[in-house]
Scaffold this motif. Structure first.
Motif, PDB file in Angstrom:
ATOM      1  N   ALA A  72      11.016 -18.874  57.122  1.00  0.00           N
ATOM      2  CA  ALA A  72      10.104 -18.450  56.065  1.00  0.00           C
ATOM      3  C   ALA A  72       9.249 -17.267  56.532  1.00  0.00           C
ATOM      4  O   ALA A  72       9.069 -16.294  55.802  1.00  0.00           O
ATOM      5  N   MET A  73       8.752 -17.333  57.759  1.00  0.00           N
ATOM      6  CA  MET A  73       7.934 -16.236  58.285  1.00  0.00           C
ATOM      7  C   MET A  73       8.760 -14.963  58.460  1.00  0.00           C
ATOM      8  O   MET A  73       8.288 -13.862  58.188  1.00  0.00           O
ATOM      9  N   GLU A  74      10.005 -15.096  58.886  1.00  0.00           N
ATOM     10  CA  GLU A  74      10.885 -13.920  59.020  1.00  0.00           C
ATOM     11  C   GLU A  74      11.091 -13.236  57.669  1.00  0.00           C
ATOM     12  O   GLU A  74      11.073 -12.015  57.578  1.00  0.00           O
ATOM     13  N   ILE A  75      11.276 -14.024  56.634  1.00  0.00           N
ATOM     14  CA  ILE A  75      11.458 -13.460  55.292  1.00  0.00           C
ATOM     15  C   ILE A  75      10.177 -12.776  54.836  1.00  0.00           C
ATOM     16  O   ILE A  75      10.207 -11.681  54.276  1.00  0.00           O
ATOM     17  N   PHE A  76       9.037 -13.397  55.089  1.00  0.00           N
ATOM     18  CA  PHE A  76       7.758 -12.773  54.756  1.00  0.00           C
ATOM     19  C   PHE A  76       7.607 -11.420  55.442  1.00  0.00           C
ATOM     20  O   PHE A  76       7.140 -10.461  54.856  1.00  0.00           O
ATOM     21  N   LYS A  77       7.986 -11.355  56.709  1.00  0.00           N
ATOM     22  CA  LYS A  77       7.848 -10.101  57.463  1.00  0.00           C
ATOM     23  C   LYS A  77       8.727  -8.990  56.897  1.00  0.00           C
ATOM     24  O   LYS A  77       8.395  -7.815  57.025  1.00  0.00           O
ATOM     25  N   TYR A  79       9.573  -8.748  53.627  1.00  0.00           N
ATOM     26  CA  TYR A  79       9.184  -8.465  52.248  1.00  0.00           C
ATOM     27  C   TYR A  79       8.102  -7.378  52.228  1.00  0.00           C
ATOM     28  O   TYR A  79       7.175  -7.412  53.039  1.00  0.00           O
ATOM     29  N   PRO A  80       8.194  -6.381  51.328  1.00  0.00           N
ATOM     30  CA  PRO A  80       7.242  -5.259  51.364  1.00  0.00           C
ATOM     31  C   PRO A  80       5.831  -5.566  50.848  1.00  0.00           C
ATOM     32  O   PRO A  80       4.915  -4.805  51.084  1.00  0.00           O
ATOM     33  N   PHE A  81       5.623  -6.661  50.156  1.00  0.00           N
ATOM     34  CA  PHE A  81       4.331  -7.030  49.577  1.00  0.00           C
ATOM     35  C   PHE A  81       3.655  -5.852  48.877  1.00  0.00           C
ATOM     36  O   PHE A  81       2.618  -5.355  49.314  1.00  0.00           O
ATOM     37  N   ASN A 103       9.420 -30.007  49.856  1.00  0.00           N
ATOM     38  CA  ASN A 103      10.558 -29.097  49.768  1.00  0.00           C
ATOM     39  C   ASN A 103      10.630 -28.198  50.989  1.00  0.00           C
ATOM     40  O   ASN A 103       9.665 -28.030  51.725  1.00  0.00           O
ATOM     41  N   ASN A 104      11.762 -27.592  51.174  1.00  0.00           N
ATOM     42  CA  ASN A 104      12.003 -26.722  52.318  1.00  0.00           C
ATOM     43  C   ASN A 104      11.341 -25.364  52.091  1.00  0.00           C
ATOM     44  O   ASN A 104      11.675 -24.657  51.158  1.00  0.00           O
ATOM     45  N   GLN A 105      10.410 -24.997  52.969  1.00  0.00           N
ATOM     46  CA  GLN A 105       9.711 -23.715  52.849  1.00  0.00           C
ATOM     47  C   GLN A 105      10.676 -22.539  52.905  1.00  0.00           C
ATOM     48  O   GLN A 105      10.593 -21.626  52.096  1.00  0.00           O
ATOM     49  N   ALA A 106      11.552 -22.536  53.889  1.00  0.00           N
ATOM     50  CA  ALA A 106      12.455 -21.403  54.084  1.00  0.00           C
ATOM     51  C   ALA A 106      13.342 -21.196  52.871  1.00  0.00           C
ATOM     52  O   ALA A 106      13.591 -20.070  52.454  1.00  0.00           O
ATOM     53  N   GLU A 107      13.835 -22.287  52.299  1.00  0.00           N
ATOM     54  CA  GLU A 107      14.683 -22.174  51.130  1.00  0.00           C
ATOM     55  C   GLU A 107      13.909 -21.583  49.948  1.00  0.00           C
ATOM     56  O   GLU A 107      14.376 -20.704  49.255  1.00  0.00           O
ATOM     57  N   ASN A 112      12.680 -16.653  46.566  1.00  0.00           N
ATOM     58  CA  ASN A 112      11.650 -15.924  45.832  1.00  0.00           C
ATOM     59  C   ASN A 112      11.161 -14.619  46.478  1.00  0.00           C
ATOM     60  O   ASN A 112      10.468 -13.860  45.804  1.00  0.00           O
ATOM     61  N   PHE A 113      11.500 -14.386  47.715  1.00  0.00           N
ATOM     62  CA  PHE A 113      10.966 -13.192  48.387  1.00  0.00           C
ATOM     63  C   PHE A 113      12.013 -12.347  49.088  1.00  0.00           C
ATOM     64  O   PHE A 113      11.669 -11.521  49.907  1.00  0.00           O
ATOM     65  N   SER A 114      13.285 -12.563  48.815  1.00  0.00           N
ATOM     66  CA  SER A 114      14.279 -11.706  49.475  1.00  0.00           C
ATOM     67  C   SER A 114      14.870 -10.722  48.512  1.00  0.00           C
ATOM     68  O   SER A 114      14.635 -10.694  47.381  1.00  0.00           O
TER      69      SER A 114
END
Length: 114
Positions: A72-77, A79-81, A103-107, A112-114
């Protein structure tokens, strides 16, 4: 209580401050400009801010979730926000709510953020 104001209302037209306080309860003043680089350009700040927000939600809501799933943190990093910190705050709140429900955070983040 009526007062006079210089914003298009002359001395012959009273300005109702009570009405104004009900419909416009706060003011935004531009005292000085502060230029910050976008969140996507601040490297490790994203991780620190996200974890700090997660801690805030944990304290506020009463369910301790201390960290993000590594994926989840890797995906956040990545994402351009575009909404900057306000968007990050909303994203962390949604991830917190997802984790509280089991629920699974990473999923959730990958959907929603990729």
């Amino acid at each position: 209580m009526a007062k006079y104001c210089c914003y298009g209302i002359g001395p012959s037209q009273p300005f109702d401050t009570e009405w104004y306080q009900v419909y416009f309860p706060f003011f935004r003043l531009e005292t000085f400009n502060l230029r910050l680089s976008p969140l996507r350009e601040r490297g490790d700040d994203l991780e620190l801010l996200a974890r700090g927000l997660l801690d805030q939600y944990s304290a506020l809501m009463g369910k301790a979730i201390h960290d993000f799933a590594p994926r989840a943190m890797e995906i956040f990093k990545q994402y351009p926000f575009p909404g900057n910190v306000r968007e990050l705050k909303n994203a962390v709140e949604r991830v917190y709510s997802t984790a509280v429900r089991g629920n699974n955070q990473a999923e959730y983040v990958s959907r929603n953020f990729s």
